[in-house]
Write an enzyme that holds these catalytic residues in place. Structure first.
Site, PDB file in Angstrom:
ATOM      1  N   ASP A   1     119.228 -29.337  28.841  1.00 33.89           N
ATOM      2  CA  ASP A   1     118.526 -30.446  29.492  1.00 33.89           C
ATOM      3  C   ASP A   1     119.014 -30.566  30.933  1.00 33.89           C
ATOM      4  O   ASP A   1     119.719 -31.515  31.300  1.00 33.89           O
ATOM      5  CB  ASP A   1     118.759 -31.734  28.712  1.00 33.89           C
TER       6      ASP A   1
ATOM      7  N   GLN B   1     118.067 -46.595  29.506  1.00 27.79           N
ATOM      8  CA  GLN B   1     116.785 -46.199  30.058  1.00 27.79           C
ATOM      9  C   GLN B   1     116.771 -46.337  31.578  1.00 27.79           C
ATOM     10  O   GLN B   1     117.161 -47.365  32.108  1.00 27.79           O
ATOM     11  CB  GLN B   1     115.654 -47.034  29.464  1.00 27.79           C
ATOM     12  N   GLY B   2     116.294 -45.318  32.241  1.00 23.21           N
ATOM     13  CA  GLY B   2     116.254 -45.317  33.697  1.00 23.21           C
ATOM     14  C   GLY B   2     117.395 -44.561  34.334  1.00 23.21           C
ATOM     15  O   GLY B   2     117.363 -44.253  35.524  1.00 23.21           O
ATOM     16  N   ASP B   3     118.449 -44.254  33.545  1.00 18.14           N
ATOM     17  CA  ASP B   3     119.614 -43.545  34.078  1.00 18.14           C
ATOM     18  C   ASP B   3     119.549 -42.037  33.840  1.00 18.14           C
ATOM     19  O   ASP B   3     120.399 -41.296  34.344  1.00 18.14           O
ATOM     20  CB  ASP B   3     120.905 -44.088  33.453  1.00 18.14           C
ATOM     21  N   SER B   4     118.573 -41.570  33.066  1.00 12.78           N
ATOM     22  CA  SER B   4     118.457 -40.134  32.770  1.00 12.78           C
ATOM     23  C   SER B   4     118.547 -39.293  34.033  1.00 12.78           C
ATOM     24  O   SER B   4     117.986 -39.646  35.067  1.00 12.78           O
ATOM     25  CB  SER B   4     117.109 -39.826  32.115  1.00 12.78           C
TER      26      SER B   4
ATOM     27  N   HIS C   1     114.330 -33.121  31.166  1.00 15.69           N
ATOM     28  CA  HIS C   1     113.272 -33.997  30.657  1.00 15.69           C
ATOM     29  C   HIS C   1     112.747 -34.961  31.724  1.00 15.69           C
ATOM     30  O   HIS C   1     111.750 -35.644  31.497  1.00 15.69           O
ATOM     31  CB  HIS C   1     113.718 -34.746  29.395  1.00 15.69           C
TER      32      HIS C   1
END
Length: 257
Positions: free
Chosen positions: A122, A211-214, A76
């Site tokens: 993913d 958020q931001g660590d994906s 993603h």
């Protein structure tokens, strides 16, 4: 709070700030990311940890260097993007510095089974135009079952938010979290797929990606066992982070790397 990819909110905020409108497809995934409850990390200890940015320098995901010119990240983070849209930054602990190596991407492989974060697959591999001279992380394989046992402690890394509604970290952060039994994760998330996902976190919450660590790493004994994928909230009780189970995709990854 609904399930969100660990970069969707951050990317949405950047788009709104830049354009004043929500771009269609930004929240194509639907889950959340960051390192909450962690501490500052030394990039020299985790040289395989890289981040993805836009051409104007906005960091939106993480990744793991698995060979000098290959990075494993979340699907993603790269699905629907052109290689020319992504830069990979390695060897840089502080995002505000100019240290390390910045490489354009010359190729993107997204697992063909990926549709959204809750459906599995993913995972993605980026091929770098500029090889990076940093440590690489070995990939988990089906023979690494002991690394996935509940209670085994893993390390999560990233530059994401340090609280669910907080700011992103300008510096690399790390935290230790135990892996969670598949049955417990299915109780928390009915859509959890044990064959392709793994959970990590504390029952009481307090430590998690955000958020931001994906796309960033979940490692056990230095081996990449998971890729930060999704979750509900950040560091909430009985809501562990969900990671792509790297060992489930060993053959596909080997073919790309």
């Amino acid at each position: 709070m609904g399930v969100t990819s660990r970069f969707a909110r951050l990317l949405l905020a950047a788009v709104v700030a830049a354009t004043g409108a929500v771009a269609a497809g930004v929240a194509q995934a639907g889950a959340e990311e960051r390192i909450v409850g962690g501490s500052l990390a030394n990039i020299e200890d985790y040289g395989y940890t890289v981040y993805l940015s836009t051409q104007d320098g906005f960091q939106y995901c993480g990744g793991t260097l698995v060979s000098q010119d290959k990075v494993v990240t979340a699907a993603h983070c790269s699905a629907g993007k052109a290689a020319s849209e992504i830069l990979v930054v390695g060897g840089r602990e502080d995002k505000d510095s100019v240290e390390g190596t910045v490489s354009p991407v010359r190729g993107i492989w997204v697992h063909p089974g990926f549709t959204d974060i809750r459906s599995g697959a993913d995972i993605s591999v980026l091929t770098l135009a500029t090889p990076m001279p940093y440590d690489t992380a070995p990939l988990a394989t089906p023979d690494d079952t002991p690394l996935y046992r509940p209670g085994v402690v893993g390390v999560i890394l990233g530059w994401g938010r340090t609280a669910a509604d907080g700011a992103v970290s300008p510096q690399l952060r790390r935290a230790s979290v135990p892996l969670v039994a598949d049955t417990s994760c299915q109780q928390a998330y009915p859509s959890f797929l044990p064959a392709s996902m793994v959970c990590a976190g504390l029952p009481q919450g307090g430590i998690d990606t955000c958020q931001g660590d994906s796309g960033g790493p979940l490692t056990v004994s230095g081996v990449l066992v998971g890729v930060t994928s999704w979750g509900e909230g950040c560091a909430e009780p009985n809501r562990p982070g969900v990671y792509t189970r790297v060992a489930a995709y060993a053959d596909e990854l080997a073919a790309q790397i």
